[in-house]
Write a protein that holds these residues in place. Structure first.
Motif, PDB file in Angstrom:
ATOM      1  N   LEU A 173      11.347   7.090 -13.091  1.00 13.93           N
ATOM      2  CA  LEU A 173      11.905   6.089 -12.183  1.00 13.93           C
ATOM      3  C   LEU A 173      12.816   6.725 -11.133  1.00 13.93           C
ATOM      4  O   LEU A 173      12.890   6.250  -9.995  1.00 13.93           O
ATOM      5  N   SER A 174      13.512   7.790 -11.493  1.00 13.38           N
ATOM      6  CA  SER A 174      14.357   8.486 -10.522  1.00 13.38           C
ATOM      7  C   SER A 174      13.513   9.092  -9.407  1.00 13.38           C
ATOM      8  O   SER A 174      13.876   9.030  -8.228  1.00 13.38           O
ATOM      9  N   LYS A 175      12.379   9.662  -9.765  1.00 10.31           N
ATOM     10  CA  LYS A 175      11.488  10.241  -8.757  1.00 10.31           C
ATOM     11  C   LYS A 175      10.855   9.149  -7.898  1.00 10.31           C
ATOM     12  O   LYS A 175      10.732   9.306  -6.675  1.00 10.31           O
ATOM     13  N   GLN A 176      10.463   8.049  -8.526  1.00 17.53           N
ATOM     14  CA  GLN A 176       9.893   6.948  -7.757  1.00 17.53           C
ATOM     15  C   GLN A 176      10.902   6.443  -6.727  1.00 17.53           C
ATOM     16  O   GLN A 176      10.558   6.210  -5.560  1.00 17.53           O
ATOM     17  N   ALA A 177      12.151   6.280  -7.142  1.00 14.25           N
ATOM     18  CA  ALA A 177      13.193   5.803  -6.225  1.00 14.25           C
ATOM     19  C   ALA A 177      13.424   6.793  -5.095  1.00 14.25           C
ATOM     20  O   ALA A 177      13.569   6.398  -3.927  1.00 14.25           O
ATOM     21  N   ALA A 178      13.462   8.087  -5.409  1.00 16.10           N
ATOM     22  CA  ALA A 178      13.777   9.100  -4.398  1.00 16.10           C
ATOM     23  C   ALA A 178      12.701   9.184  -3.327  1.00 16.10           C
ATOM     24  O   ALA A 178      12.992   9.220  -2.120  1.00 16.10           O
ATOM     25  N   TYR A 179      11.431   9.227  -3.740  1.00 13.63           N
ATOM     26  CA  TYR A 179      10.355   9.386  -2.758  1.00 13.63           C
ATOM     27  C   TYR A 179      10.147   8.123  -1.930  1.00 13.63           C
ATOM     28  O   TYR A 179       9.884   8.203  -0.720  1.00 13.63           O
ATOM     29  N   LEU A 180      10.265   6.967  -2.559  1.00 16.01           N
ATOM     30  CA  LEU A 180      10.097   5.736  -1.784  1.00 16.01           C
ATOM     31  C   LEU A 180      11.291   5.503  -0.857  1.00 16.01           C
ATOM     32  O   LEU A 180      11.135   4.923   0.221  1.00 16.01           O
ATOM     33  N   LYS A 181      12.461   5.977  -1.239  1.00 14.51           N
ATOM     34  CA  LYS A 181      13.597   5.903  -0.329  1.00 14.51           C
ATOM     35  C   LYS A 181      13.356   6.787   0.896  1.00 14.51           C
ATOM     36  O   LYS A 181      13.649   6.396   2.038  1.00 14.51           O
ATOM     37  N   ALA A 182      12.806   7.990   0.661  1.00 17.06           N
ATOM     38  CA  ALA A 182      12.477   8.871   1.783  1.00 17.06           C
ATOM     39  C   ALA A 182      11.427   8.217   2.688  1.00 17.06           C
ATOM     40  O   ALA A 182      11.489   8.333   3.924  1.00 17.06           O
ATOM     41  N   ALA A 183      10.475   7.498   2.084  1.00 15.73           N
ATOM     42  CA  ALA A 183       9.477   6.783   2.877  1.00 15.73           C
ATOM     43  C   ALA A 183      10.121   5.642   3.663  1.00 15.73           C
ATOM     44  O   ALA A 183       9.769   5.387   4.824  1.00 15.73           O
ATOM     45  N   ASP A 184      11.091   4.972   3.063  1.00 19.87           N
ATOM     46  CA  ASP A 184      11.796   3.882   3.748  1.00 19.87           C
ATOM     47  C   ASP A 184      12.582   4.397   4.950  1.00 19.87           C
ATOM     48  O   ASP A 184      12.688   3.718   5.981  1.00 19.87           O
TER      49      ASP A 184
END
Length: 341
Positions: free
Chosen positions: A212-223
């Motif tokens: 979940l930490s990785k999911q949050a980090a990469y999608l935040k970068a996409a945002d």
């Protein structure tokens, strides 16, 4: 303070997330920032969490004085050299045995005219009942098995596809036992309880946090990419469609909706399976949670919620970026959370 790690592509989920981020950046014409993954929240050491408990007058009680009581063997075991250094799970089980055996012993002592000894046992029952939340905390949430459950571990490439139901059963069992003990039913299956703790120690809480930490980090970068493009102006107007719009639609459909969003739904399901019984136990023992545990608990909740909420937040960003393009130039709907939920 949260520590950040620059994400490295290590296969599996990370490679999939990074691939989507890079593909998203190309038609937008903006370089993607490196994903910054929060270091997985680690619980305090079990020894640091343990609540010290006073044994009261029972510590110095000669078990031989309890002749005629089943409680005699429980007190003998508890006050033995091994009993005094017993791990928290065994200490809890011994105190539960005491609470079970004490009432009939008190009746026997009173019938024999040993009022003073009956009073000592009665006072010990009152003390043990008041200590029961702390005893359960020491044996469960504050013990090594639950720390091992949450320890930092990198999730397998296919996580959470190949996870076991044993840990869920064990978490639910321990939580149900704790609720029963706190309600005054002190029956306990020692072997079953210890096996449940062993299954919990092998559970995948750490893998869930990592994923979940990785999911949050990469999608935040996409945002961040999308925010920058929105600031520069709309992709589509009433009469004009950007050349990037159909490319982005393909990228989003193939690499986010069909892959990342589907995996996000699986992570979401695993999150609720694992955290529901733990949250119930934390609620039951709310008054016994140490300050160090409460600090870690809030940090853990924040990290998990960021990961769980990241796909929904990303969908909102995509709708802002592509909503007009979909409405004006395509019969396909804007991506939503149907596949995530």
């Amino acid at each position: 303070m949260q520590l950040l790690l620059t994400a490295c592509t290590d296969g599996g989920q990370t490679a999939e997330l990074n691939d989507y981020l890079q593909r998203l950046s190309r038609p937008l014409g903006i370089d993607a920032m490196q994903a910054q993954v929060l270091m997985t929240s680690r619980p305090p050491r079990a020894e640091a969490l343990r609540i010290p408990l006073d044994g009261g007058k029972l510590d110095g009680l000669d078990f031989l004085r309890l002749r005629g009581c089943a409680l005699q063997q429980t007190v003998a075991k508890r006050n033995s050299s091994l009993g005094r250094v017993a791990p928290p799970s065994q200490r809890l089980l011994m105190e539960l045995a005491f609470l079970r055996d004490a009432p009939p012993c008190i009746e026997t002592l009173l019938a024999d005219g040993r009022e003073g000894l009956a009073r000592i046992i009665r006072d010990s029952v009152t003390l043990k009942r008041s200590q029961l939340p702390a005893l359960i905390f020491n044996a469960t949430l504050g013990n090594r098995e639950y720390r091992d459950f949450w320890r930092a571990r990198q999730a397998p490439e296919d996580y959470p596809k190949q996870t076991s139901s044993l840990v869920i059963t064990a978490l639910e069992q321990v939580t149900a036992d704790a609720a029963r003990w706190l309600s005054g039913d002190y029956r306990a299956d020692e072997t079953r309880f210890e096996l449940a703790l062993s299954d919990i120690a092998r559970g995948d809480g750490g893998e869930l946090l990592d994923a979940l930490s990785k999911q949050a980090a990469y999608l935040k970068a996409a945002d961040v990419l999308i925010d920058q493009r929105i600031t520069a102006g709309p992709l589509c107007t009433d009469n004009t469609q950007s050349t990037a719009a159909p490319i982005l639609r393909t990228v989003v459909g193939k690499f986010f909706v069909e892959r990342i969003q589907v995996r996000g739904a699986d992570l979401n399901q695993r999150y609720y399976q694992l955290t529901k019984p733990i949250t119930q136990l934390e609620s039951l023992l709310g008054g016994a949670l140490t300050s160090d545990y409460q600090i870690w608990l809030e940090d853990r909740r924040m990290q998990l919620q960021m990961g769980i909420g990241a796909p929904r937040q990303h969908v909102d960003q995509l709708q802002q970026l592509l909503g007009t393009c979909y409405a004006e130039f395509s019969s396909e709907p804007v991506p939503d959370t149907a596949k995530r939920d």
